[in-house]
Design a protein around this motif. Structure first.
Motif, PDB file in Angstrom:
ATOM      1  N   ASN A  19     -13.233 -51.001  -6.966  1.00 39.82           N
ATOM      2  CA  ASN A  19     -11.686 -52.092  -6.365  1.00 39.82           C
ATOM      3  C   ASN A  19     -11.619 -53.149  -5.947  1.00 39.82           C
ATOM      4  OD1 ASN A  19     -10.916 -49.715  -8.407  1.00 39.82           O
ATOM      5  ND2 ASN A  19     -10.119 -48.598  -6.831  1.00 39.82           N
ATOM      6  N   LEU A  20     -11.866 -53.419  -4.841  1.00 47.46           N
ATOM      7  CA  LEU A  20     -11.916 -54.421  -4.051  1.00 47.46           C
ATOM      8  C   LEU A  20     -12.585 -55.668  -5.114  1.00 47.46           C
ATOM      9  CD1 LEU A  20     -11.519 -52.912  -0.131  1.00 47.46           C
ATOM     10  CD2 LEU A  20      -9.933 -54.355  -1.921  1.00 47.46           C
ATOM     11  N   ALA A  21     -13.998 -55.256  -5.321  1.00 44.09           N
ATOM     12  CA  ALA A  21     -14.719 -55.901  -5.887  1.00 44.09           C
ATOM     13  C   ALA A  21     -13.866 -56.304  -7.514  1.00 44.09           C
ATOM     14  CB  ALA A  21     -16.090 -55.729  -6.123  1.00 44.09           C
ATOM     15  N   GLN A  22     -13.941 -55.870  -7.841  1.00 44.99           N
ATOM     16  CA  GLN A  22     -12.815 -56.103  -9.214  1.00 44.99           C
ATOM     17  C   GLN A  22     -11.719 -57.301  -8.899  1.00 44.99           C
ATOM     18  OE1 GLN A  22     -11.674 -52.906 -11.535  1.00 44.99           O
ATOM     19  NE2 GLN A  22     -11.909 -54.381 -13.263  1.00 44.99           N
ATOM     20  N   HIS A  23     -11.172 -56.956  -7.912  1.00 45.97           N
ATOM     21  CA  HIS A  23      -9.821 -57.243  -7.638  1.00 45.97           C
ATOM     22  C   HIS A  23      -9.953 -59.077  -6.769  1.00 45.97           C
ATOM     23  CE1 HIS A  23      -5.301 -58.138  -6.229  1.00 45.97           C
ATOM     24  NE2 HIS A  23      -5.984 -58.372  -5.350  1.00 45.97           N
ATOM     25  N   PHE A  24     -11.038 -59.104  -6.098  1.00 44.48           N
ATOM     26  CA  PHE A  24     -11.458 -60.519  -5.627  1.00 44.48           C
ATOM     27  C   PHE A  24     -12.382 -61.167  -6.809  1.00 44.48           C
ATOM     28  CE2 PHE A  24      -9.825 -58.041  -1.674  1.00 44.48           C
ATOM     29  CZ  PHE A  24      -8.589 -58.978  -1.668  1.00 44.48           C
ATOM     30  N   ASN A  25     -12.348 -60.810  -7.318  1.00 43.85           N
ATOM     31  CA  ASN A  25     -13.646 -60.880  -7.956  1.00 43.85           C
ATOM     32  C   ASN A  25     -15.457 -61.402  -8.155  1.00 43.85           C
ATOM     33  OD1 ASN A  25     -14.914 -61.351 -10.895  1.00 43.85           O
ATOM     34  ND2 ASN A  25     -14.393 -63.589 -10.692  1.00 43.85           N
ATOM     35  N   TYR A  26     -15.290 -60.604  -6.477  1.00 43.38           N
ATOM     36  CA  TYR A  26     -16.813 -60.515  -5.869  1.00 43.38           C
ATOM     37  C   TYR A  26     -18.056 -59.732  -6.593  1.00 43.38           C
ATOM     38  CZ  TYR A  26     -13.762 -62.337  -1.569  1.00 43.38           C
ATOM     39  OH  TYR A  26     -12.681 -63.205  -1.486  1.00 43.38           O
ATOM     40  N   ALA A  27     -19.155 -59.586  -6.327  1.00 44.30           N
ATOM     41  CA  ALA A  27     -20.513 -59.372  -6.542  1.00 44.30           C
ATOM     42  C   ALA A  27     -20.014 -57.389  -5.537  1.00 44.30           C
ATOM     43  CB  ALA A  27     -21.464 -59.635  -6.327  1.00 44.30           C
ATOM     44  N   PHE A  28     -20.309 -56.589  -6.189  1.00 42.52           N
ATOM     45  CA  PHE A  28     -20.739 -55.214  -5.477  1.00 42.52           C
ATOM     46  C   PHE A  28     -22.171 -54.584  -5.363  1.00 42.52           C
ATOM     47  CE2 PHE A  28     -20.238 -50.532  -6.422  1.00 42.52           C
ATOM     48  CZ  PHE A  28     -20.151 -50.422  -5.119  1.00 42.52           C
ATOM     49  N   LEU A  29     -22.870 -54.439  -3.991  1.00 45.25           N
ATOM     50  CA  LEU A  29     -23.550 -53.345  -4.117  1.00 45.25           C
ATOM     51  C   LEU A  29     -23.791 -52.773  -3.433  1.00 45.25           C
ATOM     52  CD1 LEU A  29     -27.138 -53.206  -4.506  1.00 45.25           C
ATOM     53  CD2 LEU A  29     -27.057 -54.505  -1.800  1.00 45.25           C
ATOM     54  N   ASP A  30     -23.494 -51.935  -4.316  1.00 45.73           N
ATOM     55  CA  ASP A  30     -23.762 -49.705  -3.769  1.00 45.73           C
ATOM     56  C   ASP A  30     -25.047 -49.692  -2.757  1.00 45.73           C
ATOM     57  OD1 ASP A  30     -23.799 -47.461  -3.441  1.00 45.73           O
ATOM     58  OD2 ASP A  30     -23.339 -46.455  -5.213  1.00 45.73           O
ATOM     59  N   THR A  31     -25.549 -50.502  -1.629  1.00 42.45           N
ATOM     60  CA  THR A  31     -27.021 -49.600  -0.240  1.00 42.45           C
ATOM     61  C   THR A  31     -27.015 -48.246  -0.938  1.00 42.45           C
ATOM     62  OG1 THR A  31     -25.928 -49.928   1.484  1.00 42.45           O
ATOM     63  CG2 THR A  31     -25.539 -51.345   0.299  1.00 42.45           C
ATOM     64  N   GLY A  32     -26.189 -47.455  -1.023  1.00 40.98           N
ATOM     65  CA  GLY A  32     -26.690 -45.897  -0.805  1.00 40.98           C
ATOM     66  C   GLY A  32     -27.681 -45.486  -2.275  1.00 40.98           C
ATOM     67  N   ARG A  33     -27.992 -46.438  -3.202  1.00 39.49           N
ATOM     68  CA  ARG A  33     -28.217 -46.529  -3.972  1.00 39.49           C
ATOM     69  C   ARG A  33     -29.463 -47.502  -4.280  1.00 39.49           C
ATOM     70  NH1 ARG A  33     -26.434 -46.473 -10.562  1.00 39.49           N
ATOM     71  NH2 ARG A  33     -24.545 -44.991 -10.109  1.00 39.49           N
ATOM     72  N   LEU A  34     -30.182 -47.987  -2.931  1.00 43.71           N
ATOM     73  CA  LEU A  34     -31.069 -48.407  -2.406  1.00 43.71           C
ATOM     74  C   LEU A  34     -32.160 -47.331  -2.366  1.00 43.71           C
ATOM     75  CD1 LEU A  34     -29.825 -51.660  -1.030  1.00 43.71           C
ATOM     76  CD2 LEU A  34     -31.377 -51.759  -2.930  1.00 43.71           C
ATOM     77  N   TYR A  35     -31.008 -46.546  -1.244  1.00 47.34           N
ATOM     78  CA  TYR A  35     -31.708 -45.616  -0.527  1.00 47.34           C
ATOM     79  C   TYR A  35     -32.575 -44.095  -1.290  1.00 47.34           C
ATOM     80  CZ  TYR A  35     -31.012 -47.830   3.240  1.00 47.34           C
ATOM     81  OH  TYR A  35     -31.197 -48.903   4.653  1.00 47.34           O
ATOM     82  N   ARG A  36     -31.403 -44.436  -2.124  1.00 45.07           N
ATOM     83  CA  ARG A  36     -31.679 -43.268  -3.341  1.00 45.07           C
ATOM     84  C   ARG A  36     -32.917 -43.841  -4.466  1.00 45.07           C
ATOM     85  NH1 ARG A  36     -27.002 -39.493  -5.234  1.00 45.07           N
ATOM     86  NH2 ARG A  36     -25.306 -39.674  -3.222  1.00 45.07           N
ATOM     87  N   ALA A  37     -32.923 -45.171  -4.719  1.00 42.49           N
ATOM     88  CA  ALA A  37     -34.187 -44.960  -5.634  1.00 42.49           C
ATOM     89  C   ALA A  37     -35.037 -45.052  -4.898  1.00 42.49           C
ATOM     90  CB  ALA A  37     -33.541 -46.763  -5.796  1.00 42.49           C
TER      91      ALA A  37
END
Ligand code: C5P
Length: 219
Positions: A19-37
């Motif tokens: 929500n914050l990334a969309q609001h400010f138009n920033y890029a988002f990284l879910d770092t948990g996904r890296l560990y999951r990968a």
């Protein structure tokens, strides 16, 4: 501009980050996904996620250019992969291999299509403490284990998947325990993080509260 969001599993940090990334138009990284990968890659080789050598090799094999497509794999979302992720996340070699990748993204953020962004939002366990200690804004999003288990339970039910509340709660507690007590980069709030307890809030209230906190600080 870097926004760091940390907290335990299912506390609502991913939704807030998006929500914050969309609001400010920033890029988002879910770092948990890296560990999951990494956990997923080890499981795919029929190996134990606690195997330091194999997990570290899997983490080092990531190509930052293809990371977006790797992270989109829906299999990364399931509980087995989450469990494997929290096991590989204990291994210092895995954390070291993923550190540069996360820092590069924070400092030179880009959207999925490769376009540069003027800010980044990263969510994880150690963003405010280790990955981006100089982040402009830090949140530590938390909620009771029971509330988090209940959210996961409803999410699975709504998706028509089998769900057992007691098993989910036990899984969440085991992951909290492993994440909080590991020697390298344990889950904890940075001293300068804003604490957001979402136990009695819905996603919109969490987002609004976060925006209010940012407005007070950056008025
Ligand atoms: O956030 P998510 O549940 O997807 O994270 C999966 C696991 O990855 C966590 O339980 C944690 O062990 C690990 N993790 C981490 N550091 C991060 C993000 C995730 O150790 N920055």
């Amino acid at each position: 501009m870097i926004i760091a969001i940390d907290g335990p599993a299912a506390a609502g940090k991913g939704t807030l980050a998006q929500n914050l990334a969309q609001h400010f138009n920033y890029a988002f990284l879910d770092t948990g996904r890296l560990y999951r990968a990494v956990g997923y890659a080890v499981l795919q080789q029929n190996q134990d996620p606690s195997n330091e050598e194999i997990a570290t090799k899997a983490a080092k094999a990531f190509d930052p250019k293809t990371i977006n497509s790797i992270l989109k794999n829906p299999a990364l979302r399931n509980e087995t992969t989450g469990e494997a992720a929290s096991k590989v996340a204990v291994i210092p070699g895995v954390r070291a291999a993923l550190l540069d990748l996360q820092r590069n993204f924070a400092e030179h953020p880009f959207f999925e299509d490769g376009t540069p962004a003027k800010g980044s939002v990263l969510d994880g366990r150690d963003i405010g403490t280790v990955v981006c200690p100089n982040a402009d804004i830090k949140f530590f999003v938390t909620a009771s284990a029971e509330v988090r288990a209940d959210r996961r339970f409803k999410e699975l039910k709504d998706a028509g998947k089998p769900a057992n509340y007691d098993e989910i709660l036990a899984g969440i507690k085991a992951r909290d325990e492993r994440d909080s007590n590991r020697a390298t980069a344990p889950l904890k709030a940075a001293d300068d993080a804003k604490i957001l307890d979402t136990s009695n809030m819905n996603a919109i209230q969490v987002f609004q509260t976060a925006l209010d906190m940012i407005a007070v600080d950056h008025a």
